[in-house]
Write an enzyme that holds these catalytic residues in place. Structure first.
Site, PDB file in Angstrom:
ATOM      1  NE  ARG A  95      32.189  30.968  25.479  1.00 11.79           N
ATOM      2  CZ  ARG A  95      31.928  31.835  26.443  1.00 11.79           C
ATOM      3  NH1 ARG A  95      31.765  33.100  26.142  1.00 11.79           N
ATOM      4  NH2 ARG A  95      31.820  31.447  27.676  1.00 11.79           N
ATOM      5  CE  LYS A 155      35.463  39.352  45.882  1.00 15.16           C
ATOM      6  NZ  LYS A 155      34.374  40.271  45.614  1.00 15.16           N
ATOM      7  N   GLY A 205      36.143  30.601  32.215  1.00  7.95           N
ATOM      8  CA  GLY A 205      36.834  31.336  31.156  1.00  7.95           C
ATOM      9  C   GLY A 205      38.286  31.636  31.488  1.00  7.95           C
ATOM     10  N   GLY A 226      30.229  30.307  34.300  1.00  3.41           N
ATOM     11  CA  GLY A 226      29.128  30.303  35.265  1.00  3.41           C
ATOM     12  C   GLY A 226      28.271  29.063  35.146  1.00  3.41           C
TER      13      GLY A 226
HETATM   14  P1  AMP Z   1      37.314  33.888  39.521  1.00  4.17           P
HETATM   15  O1  AMP Z   1      36.502  34.680  38.534  1.00  4.17           O
HETATM   16  O2  AMP Z   1      36.756  33.907  40.913  1.00  4.17           O
HETATM   17  O3  AMP Z   1      37.672  32.500  39.026  1.00  4.17           O
HETATM   18  O4  AMP Z   1      38.676  34.682  39.680  1.00  4.17           O
HETATM   19  C1  AMP Z   1      39.603  34.853  38.660  1.00  4.17           C
HETATM   20  C2  AMP Z   1      40.493  35.985  39.065  1.00  4.17           C
HETATM   21  O5  AMP Z   1      41.139  35.670  40.280  1.00  4.17           O
HETATM   22  C3  AMP Z   1      41.599  36.281  38.088  1.00  4.17           C
HETATM   23  O6  AMP Z   1      41.315  37.486  37.452  1.00  4.17           O
HETATM   24  C4  AMP Z   1      42.850  36.379  38.948  1.00  4.17           C
HETATM   25  O7  AMP Z   1      43.617  37.522  38.672  1.00  4.17           O
HETATM   26  C5  AMP Z   1      42.279  36.478  40.350  1.00  4.17           C
HETATM   27  N1  AMP Z   1      43.224  35.985  41.384  1.00  4.17           N
HETATM   28  C6  AMP Z   1      43.827  34.800  41.423  1.00  4.17           C
HETATM   29  N2  AMP Z   1      44.662  34.727  42.482  1.00  4.17           N
HETATM   30  C7  AMP Z   1      44.569  35.906  43.129  1.00  4.17           C
HETATM   31  C8  AMP Z   1      45.204  36.444  44.288  1.00  4.17           C
HETATM   32  N3  AMP Z   1      46.093  35.732  44.987  1.00  4.17           N
HETATM   33  N4  AMP Z   1      44.868  37.690  44.666  1.00  4.17           N
HETATM   34  C9  AMP Z   1      43.973  38.405  43.953  1.00  4.17           C
HETATM   35  N5  AMP Z   1      43.347  37.952  42.851  1.00  4.17           N
HETATM   36  C10 AMP Z   1      43.641  36.716  42.440  1.00  4.17           C
END
Ligand code: AMP
Length: 400
Positions: A38, A201, A354, A377
Protein backbone atom coordinates in the site's frame (compact mmCIF):
# COMPACT_ATOMS: atom_id res chain seq x y z
CA UNK A 1 -12.14 7.78 -20.66
CA UNK A 2 -12.72 8.06 -16.97
CA UNK A 3 -15.48 10.34 -15.63
CA UNK A 4 -13.41 11.05 -12.53
CA UNK A 5 -11.26 14.17 -12.23
CA UNK A 6 -7.66 13.02 -12.44
CA UNK A 7 -4.75 14.69 -10.70
CA UNK A 8 -3.48 15.31 -14.24
CA UNK A 9 -6.59 17.37 -15.09
CA UNK A 10 -5.96 20.05 -12.48
CA UNK A 11 -3.31 22.68 -11.92
CA UNK A 12 -1.10 21.67 -9.01
CA UNK A 13 2.31 23.20 -9.83
CA UNK A 14 4.00 24.71 -6.78
CA UNK A 15 0.92 24.24 -4.59
CA UNK A 16 0.43 22.73 -1.16
CA UNK A 17 -1.23 19.37 -1.79
CA UNK A 18 -3.06 17.20 0.74
CA UNK A 19 -3.03 13.55 -0.32
CA UNK A 20 -5.31 11.10 1.49
CA UNK A 21 -3.40 7.82 1.25
CA UNK A 22 -4.19 4.33 2.47
CA UNK A 23 -1.18 3.40 4.56
CA UNK A 24 -3.17 0.89 6.60
CA UNK A 25 -0.44 -1.74 6.38
CA UNK A 26 -0.13 -5.03 8.28
CA UNK A 27 2.45 -5.09 11.10
CA UNK A 28 3.92 -7.84 13.27
CA UNK A 29 4.09 -7.74 17.08
CA UNK A 30 7.25 -5.62 16.90
CA UNK A 31 5.44 -3.13 14.64
CA UNK A 32 7.53 -4.12 11.65
CA UNK A 33 5.62 -3.61 8.43
CA UNK A 34 5.07 -7.06 6.93
CA UNK A 35 3.68 -5.93 3.57
CA UNK A 36 4.38 -2.43 2.22
CA UNK A 37 2.40 -2.77 -1.01
CA UNK A 38 0.00 0.00 0.00
CA UNK A 39 2.91 2.38 0.63
CA UNK A 40 4.59 1.52 -2.67
CA UNK A 41 1.29 1.93 -4.51
CA UNK A 42 1.03 5.55 -3.33
CA UNK A 43 4.43 6.56 -4.69
CA UNK A 44 3.47 7.45 -8.31
CA UNK A 45 1.07 10.17 -7.08
CA UNK A 46 3.55 11.48 -4.50
CA UNK A 47 6.33 11.62 -7.10
CA UNK A 48 4.09 13.41 -9.58
CA UNK A 49 3.39 16.09 -6.97
CA UNK A 50 7.07 16.44 -6.10
CA UNK A 51 7.99 16.71 -9.79
CA UNK A 52 5.47 19.55 -10.00
CA UNK A 53 7.19 21.40 -7.17
CA UNK A 54 4.40 20.80 -4.64
CA UNK A 55 4.67 20.71 -0.87
CA UNK A 56 3.17 17.34 -0.04
CA UNK A 57 1.06 16.62 3.04
CA UNK A 58 0.16 12.94 3.44
CA UNK A 59 -2.59 11.62 5.70
CA UNK A 60 -3.77 8.11 6.48
CA UNK A 61 -5.28 5.96 9.17
CA UNK A 62 -3.61 2.84 10.55
CA UNK A 63 -5.57 0.12 12.33
CA UNK A 64 -8.46 0.88 14.63
CA UNK A 65 -7.04 2.82 17.59
CA UNK A 66 -9.45 3.40 20.47
CA UNK A 67 -7.13 6.08 21.86
CA UNK A 68 -3.87 7.78 20.96
CA UNK A 69 -1.15 5.13 21.29
CA UNK A 70 2.37 4.68 19.92
CA UNK A 71 1.23 1.23 18.74
CA UNK A 72 -0.81 2.93 16.03
CA UNK A 73 1.70 5.65 15.16
CA UNK A 74 2.50 6.26 11.50
CA UNK A 75 6.20 6.47 12.37
CA UNK A 76 7.04 3.07 10.81
CA UNK A 77 5.15 4.14 7.68
CA UNK A 78 7.07 7.44 7.51
CA UNK A 79 10.36 5.55 7.84
CA UNK A 80 9.46 3.00 5.17
CA UNK A 81 8.27 5.71 2.79
CA UNK A 82 11.50 7.66 3.33
CA UNK A 83 13.51 4.53 2.52
CA UNK A 84 11.45 3.65 -0.55
CA UNK A 85 11.65 7.19 -1.90
CA UNK A 86 15.21 7.80 -0.75
CA UNK A 87 14.07 11.11 0.64
CA UNK A 88 13.37 12.71 4.04
CA UNK A 89 9.81 12.38 5.29
CA UNK A 90 8.81 14.69 8.13
CA UNK A 91 6.39 13.21 10.68
CA UNK A 92 3.98 15.43 12.58
CA UNK A 93 3.33 14.50 16.21
CA UNK A 94 -0.43 14.88 15.76
CA UNK A 95 -3.15 15.31 13.14
CA UNK A 96 -4.44 18.86 13.52
CA UNK A 97 -2.61 19.87 16.71
CA UNK A 98 0.06 22.51 17.22
CA UNK A 99 2.92 20.39 15.91
CA UNK A 100 1.04 19.44 12.74
CA UNK A 101 0.07 23.07 12.05
CA UNK A 102 3.61 24.32 12.68
CA UNK A 103 5.11 21.73 10.35
CA UNK A 104 2.50 22.39 7.66
CA UNK A 105 3.32 26.11 7.91
CA UNK A 106 7.05 25.48 7.53
CA UNK A 107 6.73 22.93 4.72
CA UNK A 108 8.70 23.91 1.61
CA UNK A 109 8.14 22.92 -2.02
CA UNK A 110 9.21 19.31 -2.76
CA UNK A 111 9.18 18.42 0.95
CA UNK A 112 6.98 15.62 2.34
CA UNK A 113 5.12 15.81 5.63
CA UNK A 114 3.04 13.00 7.02
CA UNK A 115 0.36 13.65 9.64
CA UNK A 116 -0.19 11.26 12.54
CA UNK A 117 -2.86 8.56 12.38
CA UNK A 118 -6.11 10.23 11.28
CA UNK A 119 -8.09 7.97 13.61
CA UNK A 120 -6.40 9.59 16.61
CA UNK A 121 -9.08 12.21 15.92
CA UNK A 122 -12.51 10.91 16.91
CA UNK A 123 -14.17 12.97 14.17
CA UNK A 124 -12.46 11.04 11.36
CA UNK A 125 -14.80 8.04 11.32
CA UNK A 126 -17.79 10.31 12.09
CA UNK A 127 -17.25 12.31 8.90
CA UNK A 128 -16.98 15.37 11.13
CA UNK A 129 -17.06 18.64 9.20
CA UNK A 130 -14.98 20.56 11.74
CA UNK A 131 -12.14 18.06 11.46
CA UNK A 132 -12.53 18.06 7.67
CA UNK A 133 -12.31 21.86 7.64
CA UNK A 134 -9.16 21.85 9.75
CA UNK A 135 -7.54 19.31 7.45
CA UNK A 136 -8.66 21.18 4.35
CA UNK A 137 -7.20 24.45 5.68
CA UNK A 138 -3.73 22.90 5.45
CA UNK A 139 -3.63 22.76 1.64
CA UNK A 140 -4.78 24.31 -1.64
CA UNK A 141 -5.37 21.01 -3.41
CA UNK A 142 -6.99 17.77 -2.25
CA UNK A 143 -6.06 14.44 -3.79
CA UNK A 144 -7.70 11.17 -2.83
CA UNK A 145 -5.49 8.16 -3.50
CA UNK A 146 -6.86 5.99 -0.68
CA UNK A 147 -8.94 3.44 -2.55
CA UNK A 148 -9.10 1.11 0.47
CA UNK A 149 -11.24 3.61 2.42
CA UNK A 150 -13.33 5.09 -0.38
CA UNK A 151 -16.33 3.01 0.65
CA UNK A 152 -16.34 4.87 3.96
CA UNK A 153 -17.76 8.37 4.42
CA UNK A 154 -14.99 9.59 6.70
CA UNK A 155 -13.84 13.16 7.33
CA UNK A 156 -10.62 12.91 5.29
CA UNK A 157 -12.38 11.03 2.50
CA UNK A 158 -15.82 12.59 2.08
CA UNK A 159 -16.50 15.68 4.23
CA UNK A 160 -13.15 17.24 3.27
CA UNK A 161 -14.13 17.42 -0.41
CA UNK A 162 -16.77 20.06 0.47
CA UNK A 163 -14.00 22.51 1.33
CA UNK A 164 -12.30 22.34 -2.05
CA UNK A 165 -13.83 23.93 -5.15
CA UNK A 166 -14.02 22.15 -8.51
CA UNK A 167 -10.55 22.12 -10.06
CA UNK A 168 -8.96 21.91 -6.64
CA UNK A 169 -9.74 18.25 -5.91
CA UNK A 170 -9.02 15.09 -7.83
CA UNK A 171 -8.21 11.39 -7.72
CA UNK A 172 -4.64 10.13 -7.55
CA UNK A 173 -3.18 7.53 -9.91
CA UNK A 174 -3.83 4.53 -7.66
CA UNK A 175 -7.48 5.39 -7.14
CA UNK A 176 -7.97 5.92 -10.89
CA UNK A 177 -6.34 2.58 -11.67
CA UNK A 178 -8.47 0.71 -9.11
CA UNK A 179 -11.70 2.20 -10.46
CA UNK A 180 -10.70 1.55 -14.06
CA UNK A 181 -9.96 -2.14 -13.46
CA UNK A 182 -13.27 -2.71 -11.66
CA UNK A 183 -15.20 -0.81 -14.32
CA UNK A 184 -13.67 -2.85 -17.12
CA UNK A 185 -14.50 -6.06 -15.28
CA UNK A 186 -18.15 -5.14 -14.96
CA UNK A 187 -18.65 -3.31 -18.26
CA UNK A 188 -16.45 -4.95 -20.84
CA UNK A 189 -14.59 -8.06 -19.71
CA UNK A 190 -12.82 -10.15 -22.34
CA UNK A 191 -14.58 -13.49 -22.47
CA UNK A 192 -14.72 -16.10 -21.13
CA UNK A 193 -14.98 -14.21 -17.84
CA UNK A 194 -14.58 -16.44 -14.77
CA UNK A 195 -15.26 -15.28 -11.23
CA UNK A 196 -13.62 -17.25 -8.44
CA UNK A 197 -15.14 -16.54 -5.04
CA UNK A 198 -14.35 -17.96 -1.64
CA UNK A 199 -13.81 -16.79 1.91
CA UNK A 200 -15.87 -17.43 4.94
CA UNK A 201 -19.41 -16.34 4.30
CA UNK A 202 -22.04 -16.13 1.60
CA UNK A 203 -23.55 -13.11 3.34
CA UNK A 204 -20.45 -10.97 2.78
CA UNK A 205 -20.45 -11.63 -0.96
CA UNK A 206 -24.13 -12.17 -1.72
CA UNK A 207 -24.63 -8.78 -3.37
CA UNK A 208 -21.44 -9.17 -5.41
CA UNK A 209 -22.51 -12.65 -6.54
CA UNK A 210 -25.93 -11.37 -7.57
CA UNK A 211 -24.46 -8.49 -9.52
CA UNK A 212 -21.80 -10.65 -11.16
CA UNK A 213 -24.01 -13.53 -12.19
CA UNK A 214 -25.46 -11.94 -15.35
CA UNK A 215 -21.97 -10.78 -16.35
CA UNK A 216 -19.78 -13.87 -15.95
CA UNK A 217 -19.50 -17.00 -18.08
CA UNK A 218 -18.40 -19.25 -15.25
CA UNK A 219 -18.45 -19.01 -11.48
CA UNK A 220 -16.28 -21.06 -9.13
CA UNK A 221 -17.37 -21.12 -5.50
CA UNK A 222 -14.90 -22.35 -2.88
CA UNK A 223 -13.99 -21.58 0.73
CA UNK A 224 -16.39 -21.71 3.65
CA UNK A 225 -19.22 -20.22 1.59
CA UNK A 226 -19.31 -23.28 -0.68
CA UNK A 227 -20.89 -25.33 2.11
CA UNK A 228 -24.13 -23.34 2.21
CA UNK A 229 -24.39 -24.00 -1.54
CA UNK A 230 -23.59 -27.72 -1.11
CA UNK A 231 -26.16 -27.97 1.66
CA UNK A 232 -28.75 -26.26 -0.56
CA UNK A 233 -28.46 -29.09 -3.08
CA UNK A 234 -28.76 -31.78 -0.46
CA UNK A 235 -25.23 -32.66 0.65
CA UNK A 236 -24.54 -33.54 4.27
CA UNK A 237 -21.82 -31.03 5.20
CA UNK A 238 -21.12 -32.17 8.78
CA UNK A 239 -19.93 -29.29 10.96
CA UNK A 240 -18.73 -27.16 8.04
CA UNK A 241 -19.50 -23.44 7.97
CA UNK A 242 -23.19 -22.97 7.22
CA UNK A 243 -25.45 -19.97 6.95
CA UNK A 244 -28.78 -21.67 7.43
CA UNK A 245 -30.81 -18.56 6.62
CA UNK A 246 -29.14 -18.26 3.22
CA UNK A 247 -29.77 -21.79 1.98
CA UNK A 248 -32.73 -20.63 -0.12
CA UNK A 249 -30.73 -17.70 -1.45
CA UNK A 250 -27.91 -20.08 -2.44
CA UNK A 251 -30.38 -22.35 -4.23
CA UNK A 252 -31.73 -19.36 -6.13
CA UNK A 253 -28.27 -18.31 -7.25
CA UNK A 254 -27.69 -21.82 -8.61
CA UNK A 255 -31.06 -21.75 -10.37
CA UNK A 256 -30.49 -18.26 -11.79
CA UNK A 257 -27.07 -19.37 -13.02
CA UNK A 258 -28.70 -22.22 -14.91
CA UNK A 259 -31.27 -19.88 -16.47
CA UNK A 260 -28.54 -17.50 -17.58
CA UNK A 261 -26.34 -20.27 -18.92
CA UNK A 262 -23.61 -19.50 -16.37
CA UNK A 263 -21.61 -22.60 -15.43
CA UNK A 264 -21.31 -22.75 -11.66
CA UNK A 265 -18.69 -25.00 -10.10
CA UNK A 266 -18.60 -26.17 -6.48
CA UNK A 267 -15.90 -28.28 -4.79
CA UNK A 268 -16.16 -32.02 -5.45
CA UNK A 269 -13.83 -33.01 -2.62
CA UNK A 270 -12.57 -31.32 0.51
CA UNK A 271 -9.97 -31.42 3.24
CA UNK A 272 -11.94 -32.33 6.35
CA UNK A 273 -10.91 -32.14 9.99
CA UNK A 274 -12.63 -32.38 13.36
CA UNK A 275 -11.14 -29.04 14.50
CA UNK A 276 -9.63 -26.04 12.76
CA UNK A 277 -6.00 -26.38 13.86
CA UNK A 278 -2.62 -27.40 12.49
CA UNK A 279 -2.50 -30.34 14.94
CA UNK A 280 -5.84 -31.73 13.87
CA UNK A 281 -5.98 -35.02 11.90
CA UNK A 282 -7.25 -34.54 8.34
CA UNK A 283 -8.97 -36.60 5.69
CA UNK A 284 -9.25 -35.93 1.98
CA UNK A 285 -12.83 -36.89 1.17
CA UNK A 286 -15.41 -36.38 -1.55
CA UNK A 287 -18.17 -33.92 -0.64
CA UNK A 288 -20.47 -36.92 -0.26
CA UNK A 289 -18.36 -38.45 2.48
CA UNK A 290 -17.71 -35.77 5.07
CA UNK A 291 -17.37 -37.70 8.37
CA UNK A 292 -19.99 -36.95 10.97
CA UNK A 293 -18.96 -34.02 13.15
CA UNK A 294 -16.04 -33.04 10.89
CA UNK A 295 -15.80 -29.87 8.83
CA UNK A 296 -14.49 -28.88 5.42
CA UNK A 297 -11.58 -26.48 5.78
CA UNK A 298 -10.10 -26.47 2.28
CA UNK A 299 -11.01 -27.62 -1.21
CA UNK A 300 -9.47 -30.98 -2.09
CA UNK A 301 -7.02 -31.99 -4.86
CA UNK A 302 -9.76 -33.14 -7.26
CA UNK A 303 -11.51 -29.78 -6.91
CA UNK A 304 -8.40 -27.74 -7.71
CA UNK A 305 -7.75 -29.94 -10.75
CA UNK A 306 -11.34 -29.31 -11.86
CA UNK A 307 -11.01 -25.56 -11.24
CA UNK A 308 -7.77 -25.52 -13.23
CA UNK A 309 -9.64 -26.94 -16.22
CA UNK A 310 -12.46 -24.43 -15.75
CA UNK A 311 -10.13 -21.40 -15.89
CA UNK A 312 -7.86 -22.76 -18.63
CA UNK A 313 -9.65 -20.85 -21.44
CA UNK A 314 -10.47 -17.73 -19.37
CA UNK A 315 -9.64 -14.31 -20.77
CA UNK A 316 -10.62 -12.52 -17.57
CA UNK A 317 -10.49 -13.84 -14.01
CA UNK A 318 -11.71 -12.06 -10.92
CA UNK A 319 -10.69 -13.75 -7.70
CA UNK A 320 -12.01 -12.73 -4.31
CA UNK A 321 -11.79 -14.97 -1.24
CA UNK A 322 -9.50 -17.86 -0.32
CA UNK A 323 -10.46 -21.47 -1.07
CA UNK A 324 -9.87 -22.60 2.51
CA UNK A 325 -8.46 -21.59 5.88
CA UNK A 326 -5.20 -20.54 4.24
CA UNK A 327 -3.83 -19.09 7.48
CA UNK A 328 -3.23 -22.68 8.66
CA UNK A 329 -0.67 -24.53 6.59
CA UNK A 330 -2.66 -27.75 6.41
CA UNK A 331 -5.62 -26.00 4.86
CA UNK A 332 -3.76 -23.61 2.57
CA UNK A 333 -2.97 -25.88 -0.40
CA UNK A 334 -6.25 -25.27 -2.25
CA UNK A 335 -5.76 -21.50 -2.14
CA UNK A 336 -2.05 -21.65 -3.02
CA UNK A 337 -2.68 -23.98 -5.97
CA UNK A 338 -5.56 -21.82 -7.17
CA UNK A 339 -3.20 -18.84 -7.11
CA UNK A 340 -0.61 -20.76 -9.19
CA UNK A 341 -3.22 -21.88 -11.70
CA UNK A 342 -4.65 -18.37 -12.12
CA UNK A 343 -1.11 -17.01 -12.48
CA UNK A 344 -0.41 -19.60 -15.19
CA UNK A 345 -3.34 -18.60 -17.41
CA UNK A 346 -3.11 -15.93 -20.09
CA UNK A 347 -6.15 -14.19 -18.64
CA UNK A 348 -6.33 -10.68 -17.23
CA UNK A 349 -6.31 -11.55 -13.54
CA UNK A 350 -7.76 -9.15 -11.01
CA UNK A 351 -7.35 -10.00 -7.34
CA UNK A 352 -9.62 -8.35 -4.78
CA UNK A 353 -9.58 -8.50 -1.02
CA UNK A 354 -6.80 -8.40 1.55
CA UNK A 355 -6.89 -12.15 2.28
CA UNK A 356 -6.72 -13.10 -1.38
CA UNK A 357 -3.85 -10.68 -1.94
CA UNK A 358 -2.15 -12.34 1.03
CA UNK A 359 -2.58 -15.80 -0.54
CA UNK A 360 -1.11 -14.58 -3.82
CA UNK A 361 1.85 -13.08 -1.96
CA UNK A 362 2.46 -16.31 -0.01
CA UNK A 363 2.24 -18.29 -3.23
CA UNK A 364 4.89 -16.02 -4.78
CA UNK A 365 2.59 -15.11 -7.66
CA UNK A 366 2.32 -11.34 -7.18
CA UNK A 367 4.21 -10.46 -10.35
CA UNK A 368 2.15 -12.88 -12.44
CA UNK A 369 -1.19 -11.23 -11.67
CA UNK A 370 -2.45 -8.36 -13.79
CA UNK A 371 -3.77 -6.30 -10.91
CA UNK A 372 -4.01 -6.77 -7.16
CA UNK A 373 -6.45 -4.39 -5.54
CA UNK A 374 -5.32 -2.53 -2.43
CA UNK A 375 -8.87 -2.46 -1.05
CA UNK A 376 -10.99 -5.41 0.05
CA UNK A 377 -14.30 -3.84 1.07
CA UNK A 378 -14.04 -1.04 -1.49
CA UNK A 379 -13.36 -3.38 -4.40
CA UNK A 380 -16.27 -5.61 -3.36
CA UNK A 381 -18.62 -2.60 -3.26
CA UNK A 382 -17.53 -1.57 -6.76
CA UNK A 383 -18.27 -5.07 -8.02
CA UNK A 384 -21.64 -4.84 -6.25
CA UNK A 385 -22.31 -1.80 -8.46
CA UNK A 386 -22.31 0.73 -5.61
CA UNK A 387 -21.12 4.33 -5.80
CA UNK A 388 -18.30 4.89 -3.30
CA UNK A 389 -18.76 7.97 -1.05
CA UNK A 390 -15.12 8.90 -1.48
CA UNK A 391 -15.30 8.76 -5.27
CA UNK A 392 -18.64 10.48 -5.89
CA UNK A 393 -17.40 14.03 -5.11
CA UNK A 394 -14.55 13.56 -7.58
CA UNK A 395 -16.75 12.77 -10.56
CA UNK A 396 -16.59 15.26 -13.41
CA UNK A 397 -19.59 17.58 -13.09
CA UNK A 398 -21.77 18.09 -16.14
CA UNK A 399 -21.53 21.64 -17.55
CA UNK A 400 -24.50 23.69 -16.29
P1 AMP B 1 -13.69 -13.34 3.78
O1 AMP B 1 -13.25 -12.21 4.67
O2 AMP B 1 -15.17 -13.58 3.80
O3 AMP B 1 -13.11 -13.26 2.38
O4 AMP B 1 -13.12 -14.65 4.44
C1 AMP B 1 -11.76 -14.94 4.56
C2 AMP B 1 -11.63 -16.01 5.60
O5 AMP B 1 -12.35 -17.16 5.19
C3 AMP B 1 -10.22 -16.48 5.83
O6 AMP B 1 -9.80 -16.02 7.07
C4 AMP B 1 -10.32 -18.00 5.79
O7 AMP B 1 -9.67 -18.62 6.87
C5 AMP B 1 -11.81 -18.24 5.89
N1 AMP B 1 -12.22 -19.53 5.28
C6 AMP B 1 -11.96 -19.96 4.05
N2 AMP B 1 -12.45 -21.21 3.87
C7 AMP B 1 -13.03 -21.57 5.03
C8 AMP B 1 -13.69 -22.75 5.47
N3 AMP B 1 -13.84 -23.80 4.66
N4 AMP B 1 -14.16 -22.77 6.73
C9 AMP B 1 -14.00 -21.71 7.54
N5 AMP B 1 -13.38 -20.57 7.18
C10 AMP B 1 -12.90 -20.50 5.94
Amino acid sequence: MSDIVSIKDIEIAGKKVFIRCDFNVPQDEFLNITDDRRIRSAIPTIRYCLDNGCSVILASHLGRPKEISSKYSLEPVAKRLARLMNKDVILAKNVIGEDAKKKVGELKPTEILILENLRFEKGETKNDENLAKELASMAEIYINDAFGVCHRAHASVEAITKFFAEGKKAAGFLLLKEIEFSKNLIKRPSRPFVAVVGGSKVSGKLQALTNLLPRVDKLIIGGGMAFTFLKSIGFDIGNSLLEEELIDEAKQILRKGKELGVKIYLPVDIVAAPTCSQESPVQYVSVQEIPNGWMGLDVGPASVTLFKEVIADAQTIWWNGPMGVFEIDKFSKGSIKMSHYIADTHATSVIGGGDTADVVARAGDVDEMTFISTGGGASLELIEGKELPGVKPLRIKEEQ
